[in-house]
Design an enzyme around this catalytic site. Structure first.
Site, PDB file in Angstrom:
ATOM      1  N   SER A   1      55.956  25.741  57.403  1.00 12.57           N
ATOM      2  CA  SER A   1      55.051  24.850  58.216  1.00 12.57           C
ATOM      3  C   SER A   1      54.781  23.792  57.447  1.00 12.57           C
ATOM      4  CB  SER A   1      53.749  25.699  58.249  1.00 12.57           C
ATOM      5  OG  SER A   1      52.763  25.110  59.080  1.00 12.57           O
TER       6      SER A   1
ATOM      7  N   ASP B   1      57.004  27.560  69.688  1.00 11.49           N
ATOM      8  CA  ASP B   1      55.863  27.195  68.735  1.00 11.49           C
ATOM      9  C   ASP B   1      55.000  26.333  69.201  1.00 11.49           C
ATOM     10  OD1 ASP B   1      54.355  26.171  66.489  1.00 11.49           O
ATOM     11  OD2 ASP B   1      56.127  26.289  65.126  1.00 11.49           O
TER      12      ASP B   1
ATOM     13  N   HIS C   1      54.904  30.002  66.034  1.00 13.29           N
ATOM     14  CA  HIS C   1      54.579  29.411  64.581  1.00 13.29           C
ATOM     15  C   HIS C   1      54.962  30.591  63.677  1.00 13.29           C
ATOM     16  CE1 HIS C   1      54.019  26.126  61.975  1.00 13.29           C
ATOM     17  NE2 HIS C   1      53.160  26.752  61.358  1.00 13.29           N
TER      18      HIS C   1
END
Length: 742
Positions: free
Chosen positions: A612, A687, A719
């Protein structure tokens, strides 16, 4: 962006009963340690931590309840022993069904005679879900569906326990439990157009809530959000698997684009009258929090400007909709949003946290917003408000006073005196669930490499009542493996900045040897007072064990906490404002240089990985500091901040119209031509948070620059990139990439 390492951490620290294989080694093998395997970490329950599922405080402070093998059991707080079974699993079996409901959760009404059970929960995004709810009457033993019109969202008892409010298909409903009659509070909800009673995508992700309706304390009214997202651009996320891909279109406001226009209304249950609250003339703003005060008919609304550097608390008359500003909090960068606004019984005062002195501290105000006094002060910050005892006047809170790496419970009086730490002994992280009367609290404590211990404790003293879960089996299992010690350290950069870090060395570490190093990074800011830190004195779960497995293979694993992360006050966290990526990358490079100068580190073999924001940091490190890092793995990275959402991105960068350089100057896409090391790019095509578009853009830039790279994409994974064998597969690929290239 509450896309972050924290989201991963929730998945890594798996809950549920500890299932440990029976190991009875012979004497000949007693001294031999077991090797860590990916299957044990990701596919089997070998290292699964136990928790206390379904824990809830009951009205009488003497009891709590918890789920046990499908039944709901009441326990006495002082002994931790079961007192009675409130509902048996058999009583949760519908007529004609072959087995009881698989219960996901439950809640009591006011007199605890009716229980709302949740089953068949269907996640939507990070916090949102729909489910089937059933009302169980303890007197009649009758189990009744809350509604037959389809799955519901966020079903919540009124404080008097006579009704339940819920959402369905973007509308709000109320069911009268005496008659089971269902009434529509709203009827204009339309998918991808108008939402009542639930948050839109960006509010859910970045302001941290999904339920958007709230009962008044007297049960007479319901306040609810309305999101007009008709002008918000749609994102089209392909879902693969059928003969033709399926389109999943949802509203997603990217930086600089239009947001939902948000309004707040109050619905009077008796008259069915709806009143729209006055939130001001500016449509392009945020309403990050709504709650009822302790004053009848008075609603509290927090209003935030789009740049998020000015927060106002409004008090409104729910009968007329009129509001007035009672408190304004500003900051040169941005104002933190959290859940620390607490209205005290009696309706004369409220507690509020602010970092106006440089650290997140607690303030007492009267109902007109006038500051009565600052309750806490110092070079540390409050992480959470845990409870308030009106009799003693003590506020309970968790803070970093002991160390930025730790969290402990304290209390202080409303007079600003008598501050004390509740549990004096021990380091690590305490996660506190306090009873409403503050007499007791559930404490979940862990420290570096040590699984959580869940205990019941007295509120005022911290005295142990009973240990509910000590994870002894997991500790015994871990003892059979030759784990390296996690060591905390700090160092000063060439700019004079002190940075915290940890290091895991191989258990057979030899200072005369030269070791390769893998750095793990997150590196970004976090929402409110939640933590974005990777360097914390807590049990790291599966990720910690994977790092131990790499140490077992001869690697040193290190994490460095750069500027921009939480736990050390406003100046440290907001140093990166309007220029994300610059200082963070400098600090990670300083970490690599510091490590490279150690006598036992091979400076030609330093790698880095992150997920991330950490994937963003890894991509920058591999391009802006290409000479320092031999390899990198970027999982689900942002590669261009123009692709990310309004709330998170503009909080830290302003809008792209106002600050284009902040968006472009530290985009990995701009530096693809600098790539030298071995690079693995990982992303889930499903995602909804950090769109696959980010990795596509970076790959395109590397192709144009004629740079080599490897990619790994996971169809329809979000995600978190999880489900089934997904994590096992992912970490096998990452392990192979590390061992082959570092």
């Amino acid at each position: 962006m509450r896309f972050r390492f924290l989201a991963l951490a929730a998945l890594l620290a798996a809950n549920g009963p500890a299932l440990v294989p029976s190991l009875t080694p012979t004497l000949a093998h007693a001294q031999q340690k077991l090797p860590l395997t990916l299957e044990d970490i990701w596919a089997k329950p070998t290292f699964r931590a136990a928790a206390v599922p379904g824990f809830n405080w009951m009205n009488d402070g003497r009891y709590y309840s918890a789920l046990d093998a499908g039944s709901l059991v009441q326990y006495e707080v002082t002994t931790g022993k079961p007192v009675q079974t409130l509902v048996t699993a058999a009583e949760l079996q519908l007529p004609g069904a072959d087995k009881p409901l698989a219960v996901d959760g439950y809640s009591f009404n006011a007199n605890e005679q009716k229980i709302l059970f949740t089953t068949a929960t269907e996640p939507i995004y990070r916090r949102s879900a729909r489910a089937s709810y059933y009302v169980f009457d303890r007197g009649t033993k009758k189990l009744t569906p809350l509604s037959t019109g389809g799955k519901q969202g966020y079903a919540t008892y009124s404080p008097d326990g006579l009704r339940v409010a819920f959402t369905r298909d973007n509308n709000v409903y109320v069911t009268d439990l005496a008659t089971m009659q269902e009434t529509a509070v709203t009827n204009n909800g339309v998918k991808n157009n108008l939402i009542n009673g639930s948050a839109d995508w960006v509010y859910e992700e970045e302001f941290g809530f999904a339920q958007g309706f709230f009962w008044s304390p007297d049960s007479k009214q319901i306040a609810y959000y309305t999101f007009d997202e008709s002008q918000v651009p749609e994102y089209d996320m392909q879902e693969w698997g059928g003969l033709y891909p399926k389109e999943n279109r949802f509203k997603y406001p990217k930086a600089g684009e239009k947001n939902s226009v948000v309004s707040v209304s109050s619905y009077d249950v008796a008259s069915a009258r709806t009143t729209k609250m006055d939130v001001g003339p500016v449509a392009d703003q945020y309403i990050p929090r709504v709650q009822w005060t302790q004053v009848p008919n008075t609603l509290s609304i927090q209003r935030l400007n789009r740049l998020q550097n000015k927060l106002e608390i409004l008090h409104g008359d729910a009968a007329t909709g009129k509001t007035k500003v009672v408190l304004t909090d500003t900051n040169p960068a941005y104002v933190e949003i959290n859940d620390d606004l607490n209205y005290l019984a009696g309706g004369k005062q409220f507690l509020f946290t602010s970092e106006k002195d440089g650290y997140q501290h607690l303030y007492l105000h009267d109902m007109d917003g006038k500051q009565v006094r600052q309750l806490t002060k110092g070079n540390w910050e409050i992480s959470a408000i845990n409870g308030f005892d009106p009799k003693s006047g003590f506020v309970y809170f968790t803070s970093t006073e002991g160390s930025a790496l730790q969290r402990h419970l304290y209390r202080i009086g409303l007079n600003g005196k008598g501050k004390q730490r509740i549990i004096e002994a021990g380091n690590g992280i305490d996660v506190v669930n306090m009873s409403p009367d503050t007499k007791y609290f559930l404490n979940t404590h862990s420290s570096a490499g040590v699984p959580a211990v869940v205990s019941l404790r007295e509120g005022s003293s911290g005295k142990l009542v009973k240990t509910l879960e000590d994870n002894a089996k997991l500790k015994q299992t871990l003892a059979q493996y030759d784990l390296g010690k996690l060591e905390f350290f700090s160092f000063k950069t060439s700019e004079g900045v002190d940075l915290n870090a940890y290091m895991i060395k191989p258990s057979n570490f030899d200072p005369a040897k030269k070791y390769p190093v893998l750095m793990h990074v997150y590196g970004g800011p976090s929402f409110g007072t939640s933590s974005s830190q990777t360097v914390l004195d807590n049990y790291g779960g599966a990720n910690y064990l994977w790092h131990q497995m790499l140490a077992e293979k001869g690697y040193i694993v290190v994490s460095v906490e750069n500027r921009g992360t939480s736990g050390r006050g406003s100046a440290f966290r907001k140093a990166t404002y309007a220029n994300l990526g610059k200082l963070e990358t400098i600090d990670q490079a300083e970490g690599a240089k510091y490590l490279g100068a150690l006598p036992y580190v091979d400076k030609s073999r330093i790698g880095i990985w992150g997920w991330s924001y950490g994937g963003y940091m890894t991509s920058l490190a591999m391009t802006k500091n290409a000479d320092l890092f031999k390899m990198g793995i970027a999982v689900a990275p942002v590669t261009n901040w123009r692709y990310y959402d309004t709330v998170y991105t503009e909080r830290y960068l302003k809008t792209p119209q106002e600050n284009p350089g902040g968006y472009d100057d530290n985009s990995p896409v701009q530096f693809a031509q600098n790539m030298k090391g071995k690079f693995l790019l990982v992303h889930g095509t499903g995602d909804d948070n950090v769109h696959f578009q980010n990795s596509i853009a970076f790959v395109d830039a590397m192709i144009k620059a004629n740079k080599d790279y490897q990619t790994l994409y996971y169809p329809n994974r979000n995600h978190g990139i999880a489900g089934g064998n997904t994590r096992l597969h992912l970490y096998r690929q990452m392990t192979n990439f590390v061992t082959q290239n570092l």
